[in-house]
Every structure is written in C-alpha cells, then in structure tokens.
Write an enzyme that holds these catalytic residues in place. Structure first.
Site, PDB file in Angstrom:
ATOM      1  N   LYS A 114      91.371  -5.986  40.369  1.00 34.30           N
ATOM      2  CA  LYS A 114      92.005  -5.264  41.483  1.00 34.30           C
ATOM      3  C   LYS A 114      93.531  -5.261  41.300  1.00 34.30           C
ATOM      4  CE  LYS A 114      87.958  -6.288  44.224  1.00 34.30           C
ATOM      5  NZ  LYS A 114      87.332  -6.482  45.524  1.00 34.30           N
ATOM      6  N   GLY A 149      84.642  -9.561  49.089  1.00 37.56           N
ATOM      7  CA  GLY A 149      85.764 -10.392  49.520  1.00 37.56           C
ATOM      8  C   GLY A 149      85.526 -11.149  50.813  1.00 37.56           C
ATOM      9  N   SER A 158      81.246 -10.903  46.416  1.00 39.54           N
ATOM     10  CA  SER A 158      81.294 -12.366  46.565  1.00 39.54           C
ATOM     11  C   SER A 158      80.360 -13.086  45.592  1.00 39.54           C
ATOM     12  CB  SER A 158      80.993 -12.779  48.008  1.00 39.54           C
ATOM     13  OG  SER A 158      81.964 -12.236  48.895  1.00 39.54           O
TER      14      SER A 158
HETATM   15  P1  13P Z   1      84.649 -10.064  45.376  1.00 41.46           P
HETATM   16  O1  13P Z   1      83.911 -10.688  44.221  1.00 41.46           O
HETATM   17  O2  13P Z   1      86.030 -10.610  45.552  1.00 41.46           O
HETATM   18  O3  13P Z   1      83.836 -10.053  46.626  1.00 41.46           O
HETATM   19  O4  13P Z   1      84.882  -8.525  44.973  1.00 41.46           O
HETATM   20  C1  13P Z   1      83.803  -7.817  44.510  1.00 41.46           C
HETATM   21  C2  13P Z   1      84.288  -6.511  44.038  1.00 41.46           C
HETATM   22  O5  13P Z   1      84.752  -5.691  44.809  1.00 41.46           O
HETATM   23  C3  13P Z   1      84.248  -6.234  42.611  1.00 41.46           C
HETATM   24  O6  13P Z   1      84.507  -4.907  42.329  1.00 41.46           O
END
Ligand code: 13P
Length: 247
Positions: free
Chosen positions: A11, A171, A210
């Site tokens: 990200k 997240g 997650s």
């Molecule tokens: P998280 O693993 O932080 O929940 O994010 C997942 C995600 O959006 C991967 O593209």
C-alpha cells in the site's frame, strides 16, 4: 496443480530506501512451503525494488496500472513503464482504489485488459462490503465483480490472479473464517468456469484481509484458497515470514 502465491501489498508504505532494506531482509527468509512470493511496493519505490530483487526468487508487482498507453492522465502510470522496470504482476481494483479513487468494475476491466496486453499479470481484487455481507449477497457481488473484470480476457485468463478480499476484513483484524472464504472462492471459481470453462481450475484465487502468521495455516489448508494478498503483515520481514512459512 496451482502454485500457491503469497503476495505483499505494501500500500502507501515504504520509501525507496525502506523498500530496499525490507527486500534485503526478505531475501534472507526461508521459503519452506514453496509458494511463489510477490512484493508490491508503491510506484515510486518500484525501481529500487527491482534493483534489490535482482538474483532473488521474489517477484515484483505494482499496485495499479492505467488503461491507456500514454497521454494526458496526470498522476497515473502506464504498463510499458512497469514492464521496463521488471514488474511482472499488478494489483487492480483493490477496494481502497474503489473506495477512495472511483475505481469501478468497468475501469478494473479496462486496466486488466491493458495489463494483459502489455504482458503484465493482473491480480484482480473483488470483495463485498459489510453491508452486502449482512444482506446475504456476498456471492452475487463477488461473482458479478469477477465477470465484469474479466470481460474479453479470452485465452489470457491463464495469466490472471484473483484476490478475494472482503472489505470488512481489510486492516480490521477480522478475517472470514477459512470455510467461509473457501466457499466464496469456490463461487468465484464457478463464475469463471461459466465463462472460461476448465481454465477456471488453473486460475489462482487468493484470500486477503487481516491474514497473518496466526491464521495463514488454516486459510491455506482450504482446497480453493491458493494463497494470500497480505497488507499489514507484509510490512516487516518477521511477520511476512510467518505467513510465507504457513505450515
Ligand atoms: P490487511 O492484511 O492489512 O488486512 O490488508 C489486506 C489487503 O488489503 C491486501 O491487499
């Protein structure tokens, strides 16, 4: 018959220097389960990542690509530039793009077609919101997102990866149960089969939301789940190690 994939979606994290440092740590990591490993840094960190990844078995992915070859699209990035940097995969249609940047199923399709034309392999994200889950329409939503995203993909379906990411699980620390994720992914594969026939069995479908060292084992044990798209747990080598070595 499908090689598992563990992909890190970094990200909007990690400067070029931090990217290089994390990749140096990842290169020291063991890969006991034999999944194909992919890291997807920010666009501005891709050059540093490409350089740092030289000679390693870790593949490089971007987080978006535009559907035009080039032109007046301020702030966007074209497929040729990604190819030139050694990028192999590109995440398309992440729920954060859909939520904050107006991405739609139609633009996801356009971006995916351009990626494939340029020889990039799209990792197309689909997933239901909490409201849609509560309405009991998860399968309808993800199957429609998948079918629209794959319009006119044709024989290139073999180069597509799908990531099922329930929006409410991203997240938040909440995950779909392994059985629930497996059933939704089976439905997505069914939708692909309706259009592309037996090739659906060769398309990798990942789970994301997650996913971490604690739940990776149970998720990966499900027959339909071919890997993970990892956010938070991909940002530190020791955490990513726990997912990569899920058994
Ligand atoms: P998280 O693993 O932080 O929940 O994010 C997942 C995600 O959006 C991967 O593209």
């Amino acid at each position: 018959m499908r090689t598992p994939m563990i992909a890190g979606n970094w990200k909007m994290n990690k400067t070029p220097a931090q990217t290089k440092a994390l990749i140096e740590d990842l290169k020291k990591m063991q890969n006991r389960c034999g999944a194909e490993l992919v890291v997807c840094p920010m666009t501005v960190s891709l050059a540093a990542a490409s350089e740092a990844l030289k000679g390693s078995n870790i593949h490089l992915g971007a987080q978006n690509v535009h559907f035009a070859d080039n032109g007046a699209y301020t702030g966007e990035c074209n497929a040729d530039s990604l190819k030139e940097l050694g990028v192999e995969y590109v995440i398309i249609g992440h729920s954060e793009r859909r939520q904050y940047f107006g991405e739609t199923d139609v633009t996801v399709n356009q971006r995916s077609l351009k990626a494939l034309e340029a020889g990039l392999k799209p990792i197309i994200c689909v997933g239901e919101s909490l409201e849609q889950k509560q309405q009991g329409i998860t399968k309808e939503i993800v199957c429609m997102q998948t079918k629209v995203a794959l319009l006119n993909v044709g024989a290139q379906i073999e180069n597509v990866v799908i990531a099922y990411e329930p929006v409410w699980a991203i997240g938040t620390g909440l995950t779909a149960s392994p059985e629930e994720a497996n059933a939704t992914i089976a439905a997505i594969r069914g939708a692909i089969r309706e259009v592309f026939g037996a090739a659906a069995d060769r398309v990798r479908i990942l789970y994301g939301g997650s996913m971490n060292a604690k739940n990776a084992h149970d998720l990966m044990a499900q027959p339909e789940i071919d890997g993970g798209l990892i956010g938070g747990a991909a940002l530190a080598a020791e955490k990513f190690d726990g997912v990569v070595n899920f058994n």
